[in-house]
Motif scaffolding. Structure first.
Motif, PDB file in Angstrom:
ATOM      1  N   LEU A   1       2.066  -0.388 -11.104  1.00 40.24           N
ATOM      2  CA  LEU A   1       1.866   1.006 -11.177  1.00 40.24           C
ATOM      3  C   LEU A   1       0.651   0.703 -12.524  1.00 40.24           C
ATOM      4  N   PRO A   2       0.285  -0.291 -13.148  1.00 39.43           N
ATOM      5  CA  PRO A   2      -1.245  -0.091 -13.742  1.00 39.43           C
ATOM      6  C   PRO A   2      -2.142   0.546 -12.988  1.00 39.43           C
ATOM      7  N   ALA A   3      -2.773   0.180 -11.824  1.00 38.44           N
ATOM      8  CA  ALA A   3      -3.650   1.578 -10.987  1.00 38.44           C
ATOM      9  C   ALA A   3      -3.388   2.598 -11.266  1.00 38.44           C
ATOM     10  N   MET A   4      -2.099   3.113 -10.625  1.00 37.52           N
ATOM     11  CA  MET A   4      -1.599   4.269 -10.647  1.00 37.52           C
ATOM     12  C   MET A   4      -2.295   4.544 -12.409  1.00 37.52           C
TER      13      MET A   4
ATOM     14  N   PRO B   1       0.857  -1.581  -0.059  1.00 37.46           N
ATOM     15  CA  PRO B   1      -0.351  -0.429  -0.286  1.00 37.46           C
ATOM     16  C   PRO B   1       0.802   0.818   0.248  1.00 37.46           C
ATOM     17  N   ASN B   2       1.917   1.154   0.531  1.00 34.10           N
ATOM     18  CA  ASN B   2       2.878   2.833   0.769  1.00 34.10           C
ATOM     19  C   ASN B   2       3.134   3.430  -0.493  1.00 34.10           C
ATOM     20  N   ILE B   3       3.512   2.699  -1.511  1.00 38.91           N
ATOM     21  CA  ILE B   3       3.362   2.081  -2.844  1.00 38.91           C
ATOM     22  C   ILE B   3       3.124   3.791  -3.621  1.00 38.91           C
ATOM     23  N   PHE B   4       1.764   3.289  -2.741  1.00 35.63           N
ATOM     24  CA  PHE B   4       0.544   5.059  -3.359  1.00 35.63           C
ATOM     25  C   PHE B   4       0.530   5.555  -2.394  1.00 35.63           C
ATOM     26  N   ASP B   5       1.802   6.220  -1.587  1.00 36.36           N
ATOM     27  CA  ASP B   5       1.588   7.473  -0.852  1.00 36.36           C
ATOM     28  C   ASP B   5       1.790   9.043  -1.122  1.00 36.36           C
ATOM     29  N   SER B   6       2.969   8.859  -2.064  1.00 37.30           N
ATOM     30  CA  SER B   6       2.780  10.196  -2.679  1.00 37.30           C
ATOM     31  C   SER B   6       2.715  10.628  -4.067  1.00 37.30           C
TER      32      SER B   6
END
Ligand code: ADE
Length: 216
Positions: A141-144, A11-16
């Motif tokens: 990355l695909p989700a972002m 989940p932390n991948i999405f923070d910034s």
């Protein structure tokens, strides 16, 4: 408001990403809502196990069905669409982005390791989506990529909503055309004369010719 629920083991991948820029503003303006969930929340054992070895042997690990089943059960309401990111999925494009932008609630499962238990795909997922023919380490990355492409189609997310309409033309779909700004000449590199002509019909023709149609 379009709601995204993201299920991931990182989940932390999405923070910034989610705290910066227009995506953050869109959330503050309640145009979109993005919730990131740690898949381990839906495990029961001490080690919070989300993966296991594949039946039949093989390298790598597979995401287990039980935590994914529970997560989807907890998050899925009427009108929700469950999307699994996998290189085997249907290729994401602008047309799919328009379709997603009309949805009410999207649940994104970010695969990891060698994949997810196929029964998840067979029984719990509405659509498998790939962002291109290459192997990433997971679906984060695909989700972002999908969130950003879809969010900017929602009225009010971009500063100027007319920007979107301007690039959609009846006969040629969604045109991404070349752009220039001041100065008119930099070193010896000149802006095409037609763009300085003030002739809107000619400018439109030039943009059609020099743009790339990315679908509609
Ligand atoms: N997971 C790993 N690679 C991927 C890709 N290209 N698209 C979507 N999900 C993925």
């Amino acid at each position: 408001m379009l709601k995204f629920d993201i299920i991931t083991i990182f989940p932390n991948i999405f923070d910034s990403y989610l705290k910066e820029s227009l995506i953050a503003r869109a959330q503050k303006k309640c145009l979109i809502k993005i919730n990131v969930h740690n898949l381990r929340k839906w495990t029961r054992d001490r080690h919070k196990t989300v993966d296991d070895r594949p039946f039949g042997g093989g390298l790598g690990m597979v995401l287990k069905i039980e935590p994914l089943f529970k997560s989807i059960k907890a998050l899925k309401k009427k009108n929700a669409k469950v999307i699994l990111f996998t290189p085997r999925g249907k290729k994401f494009d602008q047309k799919m982005a328009y379709k997603f932008a009309r949805a009410k609630h999207l649940i994104f499962i970010c695969g990891r390791y060698e994949g997810v238990d196929e029964r998840v795909v067979q029984h719990l997922v509405d659509e498998e989506v790939s962002i291109g023919d290459y192997d990433l380490m997971g679906g984060e990355l695909p989700a972002m990529v999908v969130i950003e492409t879809v969010a900017r189609l929602i009225p009010g997310v971009l500063g100027k909503p007319q920007l979107l309409k301007e690039r959609i033309t009846k006969d040629k779909g969604f045109i991404e055309y070349e752009q220039y700004t001041r100065p008119e000449v930099f070193k010896k590199w000149r802006v095409p004369d037609v763009l300085l002509s003030g002739d809107h019909k000619k400018i439109e023709e030039w943009r059609q010719k020099h743009g790339k149609d990315i679908g509609n």
